[in-house]
Design an enzyme around this catalytic site. Structure first.
Site, PDB file in Angstrom:
ATOM      1  N   GLU A 285       2.300  -3.401   0.687  1.00  0.00           N
ATOM      2  CA  GLU A 285       2.375  -4.544   1.582  1.00  0.00           C
ATOM      3  C   GLU A 285       1.587  -4.211   2.844  1.00  0.00           C
ATOM      4  O   GLU A 285       1.956  -3.293   3.577  1.00  0.00           O
ATOM      5  CB  GLU A 285       3.823  -4.853   1.940  1.00  0.00           C
ATOM      6  CG  GLU A 285       4.662  -5.338   0.783  1.00  0.00           C
ATOM      7  CD  GLU A 285       6.095  -5.589   1.199  1.00  0.00           C
ATOM      8  OE1 GLU A 285       6.549  -6.737   1.103  1.00  0.00           O
ATOM      9  OE2 GLU A 285       6.771  -4.643   1.632  1.00  0.00           O
TER      10      GLU A 285
ATOM     11  N   ASP B 267       6.176   0.022  -0.002  1.00  0.00           N
ATOM     12  CA  ASP B 267       6.880  -1.000   0.757  1.00  0.00           C
ATOM     13  C   ASP B 267       6.462  -0.923   2.227  1.00  0.00           C
ATOM     14  O   ASP B 267       6.412   0.168   2.820  1.00  0.00           O
ATOM     15  CB  ASP B 267       8.390  -0.772   0.620  1.00  0.00           C
ATOM     16  CG  ASP B 267       9.196  -1.811   1.335  1.00  0.00           C
ATOM     17  OD1 ASP B 267       9.142  -2.987   0.935  1.00  0.00           O
ATOM     18  OD2 ASP B 267       9.891  -1.456   2.318  1.00  0.00           O
TER      19      ASP B 267
END
Length: 644
Positions: free
Chosen positions: A358, A329
């Site tokens: 990400e 993340d």
């Protein structure tokens, strides 16, 4: 002065890590004694460990002062403590430490158990499903509650064990996915495990205990062994079905600062701060924490012990829980060196374990961008992939405005789509000046790009199409939905889909459903029978990718050699995979993606072709044959054909 102090602290911690191979084994149990270790400031006063009978409530059975030894706080307690709970306290409140491996309800106290007792039947023989290349993966992102909470025949709705049930395994295998990306499944803070009947929902991006499964997904959150055993049962069942398990990890921030295990054991060490002189709050003389996560804090991956924590945590999930991959993340918050160290460590264990994340942050970080795991820096991180917002937003429109359409809605985004088709690599036919978000290719290899059109933290595809294309009909909705996924699954990146898209999933138009109720987030299983043609298309599309290596070449050189774009009118992207690409048994494959509202005719190389995809139907045995140099594709649909 503050910068000098921080530099000296960094040097001291670096010396500590080098001198001591400390692996965050904060508790070592044997029937004769239990040893406790804590990384805390050496000048701390009155560092204690407390022993409790239960995971919550009651007074401490024993409180022991810890002693400083070689820069660590140590305590030994004689006797058999198995089944007891413990906390550390260095003066900022009790906590289970930063590397608890088992906890009681709500994760307030760590538990003393024997991990081997949590192994389900067959666990020692559990094997990771074979995966020769990340290009072979088809990733299915799911939340435990979403997937099973509304399934009528689920015995364990919303739990880890739901993924061991025949209906779940049958659905996943029938669909053809071979990797499950489970949203955060560690112990997180927003759901009260003592009040699960309240059905409070959250995605879980609020970490508390990073190395313990979440109790809310177990059948008994009060029993530390149950959540561990049931998580392993889930992994084992998926492995037996040939499905890998990818864990969503959120090392970039904690639920909060003051109550976090990091802050309560070593204040301000694990978090980045903004220089006081740079902050409008300088007058307060209080620490100002950087907020690259958008959640109030960001961790300092460059700090030696935070780096070691992440390394050891990843290794622990691999070794103890047999995890096959990790999705980071907000990877753009972590430093490149740290991510590369994790990749190298994982390679030493099993190089087929997939790592992606990400490639951005949610705000400005207190660390130079050129040193962070941003998408633009992926070329500096071999073996690590990032999500492509280029192909995502090219297809359905910008993340920043749900009402604006993309290529599916008539916006000329062909070049950005082409960039996604080749896997974000350099390709002579992709004009980077026309590609959204990226001025130059950022992937060295196509397997460094995650190809997708929707995921959990955005509108699902159906809702986005409805929001961005006024008065869209159901027929048009279905055509554009499967057209979008055809672009994703025929691209050279690693394909990724949100669970339920194969069921025409809707979240009633909610963009950020992280704490919306089950009525918004659940999968509507009725749609599987209501729209059988949609599931059938997804299933056959995935099978097409699995059966034909031309769609998953895995090499930039091979993509440049075998993939060429064909001349096409506005609203159409067409490409050919030529000369038995990837040793495919089809000589040339042509994919034509038509988002326009009219029938289009394209010129193609002269040959006799077998059509395998047309008008929302896929059949690898053939739907029809055509001869010549013309191909006709229906409005808002895909045409795939090949010659032999």
């Amino acid at each position: 002065m503050k910068k000098i102090v921080l530099c000296l602290l960094f040097v001291t911690m670096q010396t500590l890590v080098t001198a001591h191979d400390f692996r965050f084994d904060e508790m070592t149990y044997s029937p004769e004694k239990t040893v406790f270790r804590l990384f805390a400031p050496t000048d701390a006063k009155g560092v204690k460990v407390r022993i409790y009978k239960d995971g919550m409530g009651g007074k401490a059975l024993k409180t022991v002062e810890m002693k400083l030894q070689d820069s660590l706080w140590i305590a030994e307690i004689q006797g058999d403590l198995r089944g007891r709970f413990y906390t550390f306290d260095m003066g900022r409140g009790e906590c289970p430490g930063v590397f608890a491996k088992a906890v009681g309800v709500n994760g307030k106290r760590a538990a003393i158990i024997t991990m081997s007792d949590t192994n389900p039947e067959g666990w020692t023989a559990d094997q990771r499903p074979v995966c020769k290349s990340p290009a072979d993966l088809v990733i299915y992102e799911m939340h435990h509650r979403d997937f099973s909470i509304a399934r009528p025949d689920a015995q364990y709705p919303g739990k880890f064990l739901a993924l061991t049930e025949p209906w779940a395994i049958d659905h996943l295998k029938s669909l053809g996915v071979n990797a499950i990306h489970i949203l955060p499944s560690y112990d997180y803070g927003s759901v009260d495990e003592t009040r699960l009947a309240d059905n409070k929902y959250n995605w879980g991006y609020d970490p508390v205990n990073y190395n313990v499964p979440e109790g809310g997904y177990s059948t008994d959150p009060y029993r530390p062994d149950i959540r561990i055993r049931e998580f392993k049962q889930m992994v084992h069942a998926l492995h037996k079905a040939g499905i890998r398990v990818i864990l969503d990890v959120v090392y970039n921030h904690t639920y909060d600062i003051d109550h976090s295990n990091f802050q309560r054991t070593y204040p301000d060490y694990y978090y980045r701060q903004v220089a006081v002189s740079d902050s409008p709050l300088a007058i307060s003389q209080k620490p100002v924490y950087s907020n690259g996560s958008g959640c109030g804090n960001e961790t300092a991956s460059e700090q030696p012990m935070m780096r070691r924590f992440m390394l050891e945590s990843v290794k622990y999930w691999i070794n103890e829980y047999h995890i096959d991959g990790f999705r980071f993340d907000l990877m753009g918050i972590h430093d490149i060196e740290n991510m590369n160290q994790i990749r190298q460590m994982v390679d030493d264990i099993d190089p087929t374990i997939f790592i992606y994340g990400e490639g951005w942050s949610a705000g400005s970080c207190a660390y130079p961008n050129e040193l962070l795991g941003m998408k633009a820096n992926i070329y500096k991180m071999p073996g690590i992939a990032a999500f492509s917002d280029e192909i995502r937003d090219a297809l359905r429109g910008p993340f920043s405005d749900d009402t604006k359409p993309g290529w599916l809605g008539g916006v000329p985004e062909e070049e950005s789509l082409k960039f996604g088709v080749v896997g974000a690599i350099r390709h002579p036919q992709v004009k980077m000046k026309k590609v959204n978000y990226s001025e130059k290719p950022w992937a060295q290899e196509p397997i460094q790009m995650i190809s997708y059109v929707s995921c959990h933290d955005d509108m699902c595809l159906v809702d986005r199409l409805k929001a961005s294309i006024p008065n869209i009909t159901e027929d048009e909705l279905i055509r554009l939905d499967i057209l979008a996924q055809t672009a994703v699954f025929t691209s050279q990146g690693v394909p990724f889909m949100l669970s339920g898209e194969e069921l025409l999933r809707t979240k009633q138009g909610v963009h950020n459903s992280f704490e919306s109720p089950d009525s918004i987030n659940h999968l509507n299983w009725v749609n599987k029978a209501k729209y059988p043609q949609v599931f059938e298309y997804y299933k056959n599309l995935i099978a097409l990718r699995h059966h034909h290596p031309a769609f998953r070449l895995g090499s930039a050189d091979l993509v440049r050699k075998h993939l060429e774009f064909l001349d096409a009118p506005n609203g159409v992207v067409a490409f050919r995979l030529k000369n038995y690409a990837g040793r495919d048994n089809w000589r040339n494959i042509i994919v034509i993606l038509n988002a326009s509202k009219k029938t289009q005719q394209l010129t193609i190389p002269v040959s006799t072709y077998t059509i395998v995809c047309r008008d929302g139907v896929i059949d690898e045995k053939g739907l029809a044959t055509i001869t010549g140099d013309k191909a006709v594709v229906s409005p808002q649909s895909a045409l795939i054909l090949h010659d032999n």
